[in-house]
Design a protein around this motif. Structure first.
Motif, short mmCIF file in Angstrom:
data_model
loop_
_atom_site.label_atom_id
_atom_site.label_comp_id
_atom_site.label_asym_id
_atom_site.label_seq_id
_atom_site.Cartn_x
_atom_site.Cartn_y
_atom_site.Cartn_z
N LEU A 227 40.74 -2.26 25.19
CA LEU A 227 40.25 -2.99 26.34
C LEU A 227 41.08 -4.26 26.48
N ALA A 228 41.62 -4.49 27.66
CA ALA A 228 42.49 -5.65 27.86
C ALA A 228 41.75 -6.96 27.60
N ALA A 229 40.45 -7.01 27.88
CA ALA A 229 39.70 -8.27 27.76
C ALA A 229 39.30 -8.58 26.33
N THR A 230 38.94 -7.55 25.55
CA THR A 230 38.38 -7.79 24.21
C THR A 230 39.22 -7.25 23.06
N GLY A 231 40.15 -6.34 23.34
CA GLY A 231 40.92 -5.72 22.27
C GLY A 231 40.21 -4.58 21.59
N GLU A 232 39.03 -4.22 22.07
CA GLU A 232 38.26 -3.11 21.49
C GLU A 232 38.99 -1.79 21.72
N ALA A 233 39.01 -0.92 20.71
CA ALA A 233 39.70 0.36 20.82
C ALA A 233 39.06 1.24 21.89
N VAL A 234 39.92 1.96 22.61
CA VAL A 234 39.47 2.85 23.68
C VAL A 234 40.04 4.24 23.41
N GLU A 235 39.23 5.26 23.61
CA GLU A 235 39.69 6.65 23.42
C GLU A 235 40.48 7.12 24.64
N ILE A 236 41.68 7.67 24.39
CA ILE A 236 42.49 8.23 25.47
C ILE A 236 42.09 9.69 25.66
N GLY A 237 41.59 10.01 26.85
CA GLY A 237 41.14 11.37 27.12
C GLY A 237 42.18 12.20 27.84
N GLY A 238 41.75 13.29 28.42
CA GLY A 238 42.66 14.19 29.12
C GLY A 238 43.07 13.67 30.48
N ILE A 239 44.07 14.33 31.05
CA ILE A 239 44.53 14.01 32.40
C ILE A 239 43.71 14.83 33.39
N GLU A 240 43.00 14.14 34.28
CA GLU A 240 42.11 14.82 35.19
C GLU A 240 42.26 14.28 36.61
N LYS A 241 41.71 15.00 37.58
CA LYS A 241 41.72 14.56 38.97
C LYS A 241 41.06 13.19 39.06
N MET A 242 41.69 12.29 39.81
CA MET A 242 41.10 10.97 39.99
C MET A 242 39.72 11.10 40.61
N SER A 243 38.74 10.43 40.00
CA SER A 243 37.39 10.50 40.53
C SER A 243 36.65 9.21 40.20
N LYS A 244 35.68 8.87 41.05
CA LYS A 244 34.89 7.65 40.81
C LYS A 244 34.00 7.83 39.59
N SER A 245 33.56 9.05 39.33
CA SER A 245 32.65 9.27 38.21
C SER A 245 33.31 8.98 36.86
N LYS A 246 34.57 9.33 36.73
CA LYS A 246 35.27 9.10 35.46
C LYS A 246 36.15 7.85 35.49
N LYS A 247 36.10 7.14 36.59
CA LYS A 247 36.75 5.83 36.75
C LYS A 247 38.24 5.85 36.46
N ASN A 248 38.88 7.02 36.60
CA ASN A 248 40.33 7.09 36.32
C ASN A 248 41.13 6.95 37.60
N THR A 249 40.64 6.08 38.49
CA THR A 249 41.32 5.86 39.77
C THR A 249 42.20 4.62 39.71
N ILE A 250 43.21 4.62 40.54
CA ILE A 250 44.09 3.47 40.70
C ILE A 250 43.85 2.91 42.09
N ASP A 251 43.59 1.62 42.17
CA ASP A 251 43.33 0.99 43.47
C ASP A 251 44.64 0.89 44.25
N PRO A 252 44.74 1.56 45.41
CA PRO A 252 45.98 1.49 46.20
C PRO A 252 46.36 0.06 46.56
N ASP A 253 45.34 -0.79 46.78
CA ASP A 253 45.65 -2.18 47.13
C ASP A 253 46.40 -2.88 46.01
N ASP A 254 46.04 -2.57 44.76
CA ASP A 254 46.73 -3.19 43.62
C ASP A 254 48.18 -2.73 43.56
N ILE A 255 48.41 -1.42 43.80
CA ILE A 255 49.77 -0.88 43.76
C ILE A 255 50.61 -1.47 44.90
#
Length: 484
Positions: A227-255
């Motif tokens: 986690l960028a804020a705390t340094g807590e370890a995060v599990e890297i999961g599989g590559i899946e379709k971007m979805s709000k439920s799994k929060k693996n989306t990239i904000d187009p505005d940020d890009i």
């Protein structure tokens, strides 16, 4: 039909017949005698939805008159804009002024239908309405709809290849029967595109974490996520379709804020064929951004070249090399755009940019007029080639080259076929059946000239060890075989 007991020795048709007879005898199946049986899995389509978003159903419910259609003069029924969403359920059921109306027949108290139509109802025939959206007396104008339809190319995701395509074909055939179209098929071509996918990340508590909040360190097996804020370890999961439920989306505005819309579009088109999924990676976006910068610098260098306004009567070898690279890229990109092979278009542009960069690097302080003209032509072609993928960059580059128009308003450049013909060809050379070298010769070289060039190759000289070859076989435009 072998070692199958009662089927041994039969032909395929005989075996089919015997199996069918036995199944029927044991009452485990039957076959129609007169015709082939077709089983359909189609179900009724319930088009109503208990929600605010959707097209209102033009029906009024009256206790005295029953179900009454809204008169033509009162169409279209529009949704109220002062609804509230503070409670569960359909807000149209709680809206007194919109819901409660007079019956069109008896003028008594009545209620509007508060269900709305499935949005697929609108999207299943909008393409027909688009042919004449101003007509007010009917859904379509038959002359217009027959002139414009069917749609030449339909592009959609995998859900469009099933649901929407099915519904649209159903609507089109129904509208044909009612006289609103003159065709049964709405689309001439269908292309199913892939999706944008991304890694998933989970915290120790099992919660999904957004990529923007994750820091990645290391490469390959050594990759670690925290986690960028705390340094807590995060599990890297599989590559899946971007979805709000799994929060693996990239904000187009940020890009767009970091790299620009052109970079994002270029990366998505370049990473894989459009029918395949695109794996979104920060490294890939950064690579696309670097290429954008490179193109801008290259166009700036070309813009500084002083080229004659008139096309030279002749071109030297250096200028011809640049012009051939430009027109070869133009031919390839034109062909692949028509075939929706956008990733290959990007590859051709990369190749052309590399060739043009080499040519610019060899440019003298005052290049020859023919070479300068060729560079400016190549710059114009390059900008028009990447314009469909990066329109904002293309317009800036077009202006930098001194043009007063918009590149989007320019015609697509025309290929000069003579520039696609190479004067030389490279042939593979085999020695005793194994490829050992290549030889470059004139395209119209005779067998004797090709044989002489092959026998002069170092690999052939070493293999022959001072001896004469037993045979040299030249397959024109294909290959040369040397039998030592």
């Amino acid at each position: 039909m072998i070692n199958s007991r009662f089927l041994d020795g039969m032909s395929i048709e005989q075996a089919k017949e015997e199996v069918a007879k036995r199944l029927e005898k044991e009452t485990r199946g039957n076959r129609p005698v007169a015709q082939r049986q077709i089983n359909y899995r189609l179900r009724d389509w319930g088009i109503s939805r208990q929600r605010y978003w959707g097209c209102p159903i033009p029906i009024v419910h009256c206790d005295k008159c029953g179900v009454v259609g809204v008169p033509q003069a009162d169409l279209p029924v529009t949704l109220p804009e002062d609804v509230t969403f503070d409670k569960p359920g359909n807000p149209l059921d709680r809206h007194p002024t919109w819901k409660n109306v007079k019956c069109p027949k008896c003028s008594g108290a009545a209620r509007r239908e508060t269900d709305t139509m499935d949005t697929f109802v609108d999207s299943s025939w909008y393409f027909a309405r688009f042919t004449d959206p101003w007509i007010a007396t009917a859904p379509t104008d038959l002359k217009c709809v027959n002139e414009w339809l069917p749609v030449d190319q339909y592009i959609g995701g995998i859900e469009h290849a099933i649901l929407h395509l099915l519904y649209s074909r159903f609507f089109t055939r129904a509208m044909h029967k009612t006289g609103h179209t003159g065709m049964d098929e709405p689309f001439a071509g269908l292309f199913t595109q892939g999706m944008v996918v991304h890694e998933t990340y989970r915290s120790k508590t099992g919660d999904w974490v957004e990529p923007a909040n994750v820091k990645i360190d290391g490469l390959g097996e050594a990759r670690r996520a925290t986690l960028a804020a705390t340094g807590e370890a995060v599990e890297i999961g599989g590559i899946e379709k971007m979805s709000k439920s799994k929060k693996n989306t990239i904000d187009p505005d940020d890009i767009i804020a970091a790299y620009g819309a052109d970079t994002a579009r270029w990366f998505m088109l370049s990473d894989s064929p459009p029918e395949r999924d695109v794996i979104w990676t920060e490294e890939g976006v950064q690579g696309a951004w670097r290429f954008v910068q490179r193109l801008w610098r290259m166009i700036g260098e070309i813009a500084d070249v002083k080229a004659p306004a008139a096309r030279p009567a002749k071109f030297g070898d250096q200028a011809l090399t640049v012009r051939k690279a430009a027109h070869r890229a133009l031919a390839n990109v034109s062909d692949d755009i028509a075939k929706l092979r956008f990733n290959r278009c990007v590859a051709h542009i990369y190749e052309f940019a590399n060739a043009l960069s080499d040519a610019i690097g060899a440019t003298e302080a005052a290049p020859a007029p023919d070479f300068a003209w060729a560079l400016r032509e190549a710059g114009d072609i390059l900008v028009r080639l990447f314009h469909p993928m990066m329109p904002h960059l293309a317009e800036e580059c077009w202006a930098a080259l001194g043009h007063q128009t918009l590149v989007s308003a320019e015609a697509w450049p025309q290929v000069e076929p003579d520039l696609l013909v190479e004067n030389t060809i490279t042939l593979p050379v085999q020695i005793n059946g194994k490829k050992r070298a290549d030889v470059t010769v004139a395209r119209d070289a005779g067998n004797a000239d090709i044989e002489a060039a092959v026998l002069a190759l170092d690999a052939v000289i070493r293999a022959l060890d001072g001896k004469r070859p037993k045979k040299v076989i030249v397959v024109p435009q294909r290959i040369v075989n040397v039998v030592a």
